[in-house]
Design a protein around this motif. Structure first.
Motif, PDB file in Angstrom:
ATOM      1  N   GLY A 104       7.628  -0.520   2.241  1.00 61.51           N
ATOM      2  CA  GLY A 104       6.307  -1.094   2.481  1.00 61.51           C
ATOM      3  C   GLY A 104       5.476  -0.152   3.322  1.00 61.51           C
ATOM      4  O   GLY A 104       5.951   0.376   4.325  1.00 61.51           O
ATOM      5  N   VAL A 105       4.235   0.070   2.912  1.00 59.76           N
ATOM      6  CA  VAL A 105       3.315   0.947   3.633  1.00 59.76           C
ATOM      7  C   VAL A 105       2.046   0.159   3.921  1.00 59.76           C
ATOM      8  O   VAL A 105       1.465  -0.445   3.011  1.00 59.76           O
ATOM      9  N   THR A 106       1.638   0.151   5.176  1.00 61.72           N
ATOM     10  CA  THR A 106       0.353  -0.426   5.549  1.00 61.72           C
ATOM     11  C   THR A 106      -0.615   0.724   5.772  1.00 61.72           C
ATOM     12  O   THR A 106      -0.289   1.683   6.468  1.00 61.72           O
ATOM     13  N   ALA A 107      -1.783   0.626   5.152  1.00 62.86           N
ATOM     14  CA  ALA A 107      -2.755   1.714   5.203  1.00 62.86           C
ATOM     15  C   ALA A 107      -4.153   1.159   5.423  1.00 62.86           C
ATOM     16  O   ALA A 107      -4.439   0.007   5.111  1.00 62.86           O
ATOM     17  N   THR A 108      -4.997   2.018   5.961  1.00 57.25           N
ATOM     18  CA  THR A 108      -6.419   1.709   6.093  1.00 57.25           C
ATOM     19  C   THR A 108      -7.186   2.772   5.326  1.00 57.25           C
ATOM     20  O   THR A 108      -6.895   3.963   5.446  1.00 57.25           O
ATOM     21  N   LEU A 109      -8.131   2.334   4.513  1.00 59.16           N
ATOM     22  CA  LEU A 109      -9.013   3.247   3.833  1.00 59.16           C
ATOM     23  C   LEU A 109     -10.427   2.707   3.971  1.00 59.16           C
ATOM     24  O   LEU A 109     -10.627   1.594   4.451  1.00 59.16           O
ATOM     25  N   HIS A 110     -11.394   3.490   3.602  1.00 52.72           N
ATOM     26  CA  HIS A 110     -12.790   3.090   3.746  1.00 52.72           C
ATOM     27  C   HIS A 110     -13.484   3.198   2.397  1.00 52.72           C
ATOM     28  O   HIS A 110     -13.248   4.131   1.639  1.00 52.72           O
ATOM     29  N   ASP A 111     -14.335   2.196   2.118  1.00 56.50           N
ATOM     30  CA  ASP A 111     -15.174   2.250   0.934  1.00 56.50           C
ATOM     31  C   ASP A 111     -16.604   1.940   1.361  1.00 56.50           C
ATOM     32  O   ASP A 111     -16.906   1.914   2.557  1.00 56.50           O
ATOM     33  N   ASP A 112     -17.464   1.685   0.415  1.00 56.08           N
ATOM     34  CA  ASP A 112     -18.873   1.443   0.730  1.00 56.08           C
ATOM     35  C   ASP A 112     -19.084   0.209   1.605  1.00 56.08           C
ATOM     36  O   ASP A 112     -20.101   0.098   2.287  1.00 56.08           O
ATOM     37  N   LEU A 113     -18.135  -0.726   1.598  1.00 54.22           N
ATOM     38  CA  LEU A 113     -18.257  -1.949   2.393  1.00 54.22           C
ATOM     39  C   LEU A 113     -17.590  -1.841   3.757  1.00 54.22           C
ATOM     40  O   LEU A 113     -17.612  -2.776   4.536  1.00 54.22           O
ATOM     41  N   GLY A 114     -16.946  -0.709   4.038  1.00 54.95           N
ATOM     42  CA  GLY A 114     -16.302  -0.517   5.335  1.00 54.95           C
ATOM     43  C   GLY A 114     -14.799  -0.361   5.204  1.00 54.95           C
ATOM     44  O   GLY A 114     -14.291  -0.050   4.124  1.00 54.95           O
ATOM     45  N   PRO A 115     -14.069  -0.584   6.308  1.00 54.16           N
ATOM     46  CA  PRO A 115     -12.619  -0.391   6.270  1.00 54.16           C
ATOM     47  C   PRO A 115     -11.907  -1.466   5.447  1.00 54.16           C
ATOM     48  O   PRO A 115     -12.330  -2.619   5.422  1.00 54.16           O
ATOM     49  N   VAL A 116     -10.858  -1.043   4.778  1.00 48.64           N
ATOM     50  CA  VAL A 116     -10.001  -1.941   4.006  1.00 48.64           C
ATOM     51  C   VAL A 116      -8.574  -1.723   4.507  1.00 48.64           C
ATOM     52  O   VAL A 116      -8.089  -0.597   4.528  1.00 48.64           O
ATOM     53  N   ARG A 117      -7.916  -2.788   4.911  1.00 48.06           N
ATOM     54  CA  ARG A 117      -6.528  -2.699   5.355  1.00 48.06           C
ATOM     55  C   ARG A 117      -5.669  -3.343   4.276  1.00 48.06           C
ATOM     56  O   ARG A 117      -5.950  -4.451   3.827  1.00 48.06           O
ATOM     57  N   MET A 118      -4.636  -2.625   3.850  1.00 49.82           N
ATOM     58  CA  MET A 118      -3.758  -3.176   2.816  1.00 49.82           C
ATOM     59  C   MET A 118      -2.318  -2.762   3.054  1.00 49.82           C
ATOM     60  O   MET A 118      -2.058  -1.745   3.693  1.00 49.82           O
ATOM     61  N   THR A 119      -1.435  -3.588   2.552  1.00 46.06           N
ATOM     62  CA  THR A 119      -0.006  -3.283   2.573  1.00 46.06           C
ATOM     63  C   THR A 119       0.471  -3.215   1.137  1.00 46.06           C
ATOM     64  O   THR A 119       0.220  -4.129   0.348  1.00 46.06           O
ATOM     65  N   VAL A 120       1.126  -2.109   0.796  1.00 41.44           N
ATOM     66  CA  VAL A 120       1.653  -1.895  -0.549  1.00 41.44           C
ATOM     67  C   VAL A 120       3.173  -1.809  -0.430  1.00 41.44           C
ATOM     68  O   VAL A 120       3.696  -0.988   0.321  1.00 41.44           O
ATOM     69  N   ARG A 121       3.863  -2.664  -1.160  1.00 42.99           N
ATOM     70  CA  ARG A 121       5.328  -2.627  -1.193  1.00 42.99           C
ATOM     71  C   ARG A 121       5.736  -2.050  -2.537  1.00 42.99           C
ATOM     72  O   ARG A 121       5.345  -2.570  -3.592  1.00 42.99           O
ATOM     73  N   THR A 122       6.494  -0.969  -2.503  1.00 41.11           N
ATOM     74  CA  THR A 122       6.947  -0.282  -3.707  1.00 41.11           C
ATOM     75  C   THR A 122       8.429  -0.555  -3.901  1.00 41.11           C
ATOM     76  O   THR A 122       9.216  -0.414  -2.969  1.00 41.11           O
ATOM     77  N   ILE A 123       8.804  -0.911  -5.112  1.00 41.73           N
ATOM     78  CA  ILE A 123      10.216  -1.117  -5.460  1.00 41.73           C
ATOM     79  C   ILE A 123      10.538  -0.172  -6.608  1.00 41.73           C
ATOM     80  O   ILE A 123       9.970  -0.294  -7.699  1.00 41.73           O
ATOM     81  N   VAL A 124      11.424   0.772  -6.356  1.00 39.96           N
ATOM     82  CA  VAL A 124      11.857   1.702  -7.389  1.00 39.96           C
ATOM     83  C   VAL A 124      12.938   1.009  -8.214  1.00 39.96           C
ATOM     84  O   VAL A 124      13.890   0.462  -7.660  1.00 39.96           O
ATOM     85  N   ARG A 125      12.769   1.031  -9.519  1.00 39.41           N
ATOM     86  CA  ARG A 125      13.765   0.405 -10.393  1.00 39.41           C
ATOM     87  C   ARG A 125      14.976   1.327 -10.517  1.00 39.41           C
ATOM     88  O   ARG A 125      14.863   2.448 -11.005  1.00 39.41           O
ATOM     89  N   THR A 126      16.102   0.853 -10.067  1.00 38.76           N
ATOM     90  CA  THR A 126      17.341   1.628 -10.168  1.00 38.76           C
ATOM     91  C   THR A 126      18.363   0.952 -11.073  1.00 38.76           C
ATOM     92  O   THR A 126      19.470   1.449 -11.216  1.00 38.76           O
ATOM     93  N   GLY A 127      17.986  -0.177 -11.643  1.00 38.52           N
ATOM     94  CA  GLY A 127      18.914  -0.883 -12.520  1.00 38.52           C
ATOM     95  C   GLY A 127      19.872  -1.755 -11.731  1.00 38.52           C
ATOM     96  O   GLY A 127      19.793  -1.876 -10.517  1.00 38.52           O
ATOM     97  N   GLU A 128      20.784  -2.350 -12.454  1.00 39.53           N
ATOM     98  CA  GLU A 128      21.788  -3.215 -11.831  1.00 39.53           C
ATOM     99  C   GLU A 128      23.042  -2.380 -11.586  1.00 39.53           C
ATOM    100  O   GLU A 128      23.673  -1.902 -12.523  1.00 39.53           O
ATOM    101  N   ARG A 129      23.356  -2.193 -10.314  1.00 35.48           N
ATOM    102  CA  ARG A 129      24.472  -1.330  -9.942  1.00 35.48           C
ATOM    103  C   ARG A 129      25.642  -2.162  -9.417  1.00 35.48           C
ATOM    104  O   ARG A 129      25.465  -3.274  -8.949  1.00 35.48           O
ATOM    105  N   LEU A 130      26.823  -1.565  -9.472  1.00 32.41           N
ATOM    106  CA  LEU A 130      28.010  -2.217  -8.931  1.00 32.41           C
ATOM    107  C   LEU A 130      28.260  -1.720  -7.519  1.00 32.41           C
ATOM    108  O   LEU A 130      28.188  -0.520  -7.245  1.00 32.41           O
ATOM    109  N   THR A 131      28.579  -2.666  -6.636  1.00 35.83           N
ATOM    110  CA  THR A 131      28.942  -2.292  -5.276  1.00 35.83           C
ATOM    111  C   THR A 131      30.386  -1.820  -5.273  1.00 35.83           C
ATOM    112  O   THR A 131      31.112  -1.970  -6.268  1.00 35.83           O
ATOM    113  N   ASP A 132      30.834  -1.250  -4.145  1.00 38.79           N
ATOM    114  CA  ASP A 132      32.235  -0.822  -4.018  1.00 38.79           C
ATOM    115  C   ASP A 132      33.188  -1.984  -4.190  1.00 38.79           C
ATOM    116  O   ASP A 132      34.340  -1.801  -4.578  1.00 38.79           O
TER     117      ASP A 132
END
Length: 183
Positions: free
Chosen positions: A32-60
Motif C-alpha cells: 500500500g502506498v499513500t501519495a499526494t499529487l496536485h491537479d487543477d483543483l488542488g492537492p489530492v491524497r490517495m492510497t493505492v494498494r497493489t496486489i501482484v498475482r503470484t497464483g496459488e502456492r503451496l506452503t512448506d
C-alpha cells in the motif's frame, strides 16, 4: 532497507509530490502506498494498494495459499479500505465496543457495495493509465471521496482518495518493505 521483505511492485500516482509505503508483507505480494499529487483543483491524497498475482502456492506445510483477486472481492476491498480509513481511532478501552460495532458496520456496507458491482450506476467505469497503457478503473463515489479498483493482468489494485484526478496515471515501481526503489 527491509532486506527480509520480498521485492514486489507498487503502483504510484505519476507526479506525486509525496509517496510513502504504508503497508507491506514479508510473505504476500501486497503493498500500500499513500501519495499526494496536485491537479487543477488542488492537492489530492490517495492510497493505492497493489496486489501482484503470484497464483496459488503451496506452503512448506502443504497448504494452498493464494490471494482473492476477483472483481467482487476487489470492489468490496476498495469500499472497505475507503470506509475503514474514516473510522476514528480508539482512544480508550471504553470506546472499544463502539469501535468494534463501527468496524462491523463497515464490513456490512463494503460487502453490500461489492455485491452491487454489476450496476454501472454504482460502479461506473473510467480510464486509468498504467505505464502508458489504458485500463478500466471501476469507481464508487462516496459523499467525501471515491474508492475504486482495476485489473492489470499481472497485478490488481484498489484506490481510496479524496477525489480522482481527471486523468489518473499510475506508474509501476519496485518496492522492498517500506522502501520505494528507483526503476
Amino acid at each position: 532497507m527491509d532486506h527480509d521483505a520480498a521485492l514486489t511492485t507498487a503502483l504510484v500516482p505519476a507526479g506525486a509530490t509525496t509517496a510513502e509505503v504504508v503497508a507491506w508483507s514479508t510473505t504476500d505480494p501486497g503493498t500500500g502506498v499513500t501519495a499526494t499529487l496536485h491537479d487543477d483543483l488542488g492537492p489530492v491524497r490517495m492510497t493505492v494498494r497493489t496486489i501482484v498475482r503470484t497464483g496459488e502456492r503451496l506452503t512448506d506445510e502443504g497448504f494452498a495459499h493464494g490471494v482473492a483477486t476477483d472483481a467482487l472481492t476487489l470492489a468490496a476491498s476498495a469500499a472497505w479500505a475507503f470506509l475503514a480509513a474514516r473510522l476514528p481511532p480508539i482512544e480508550s478501552e471504553d470506546q472499544r465496543p463502539a469501535a468494534l460495532a463501527a468496524a462491523r458496520a463497515v464490513d456490512v456496507e463494503a460487502e453490500a457495495l461489492g455485491a452491487q458491482l454489476p450496476d454501472q450506476d454504482v460502479w461506473p467505469i473510467r480510464a486509468v493509465e498504467v505505464d502508458g497503457v489504458r485500463y478500466a478503473l471501476r469507481v464508487h463515489a462516496f459523499p467525501d471521496g471515491v474508492a475504486g479498483f482495476g485489473d492489470l493482468g499481472p497485478e490488481v489494485f484498489t484506490v481510496a482518495a479524496d477525489r480522482l484526478p481527471e486523468d489518473l496515471v499510475l506508474l509501476r515501481r519496485p518496492v522492498r518493505g517500506r522502501v520505494l526503489l528507483e526503476g
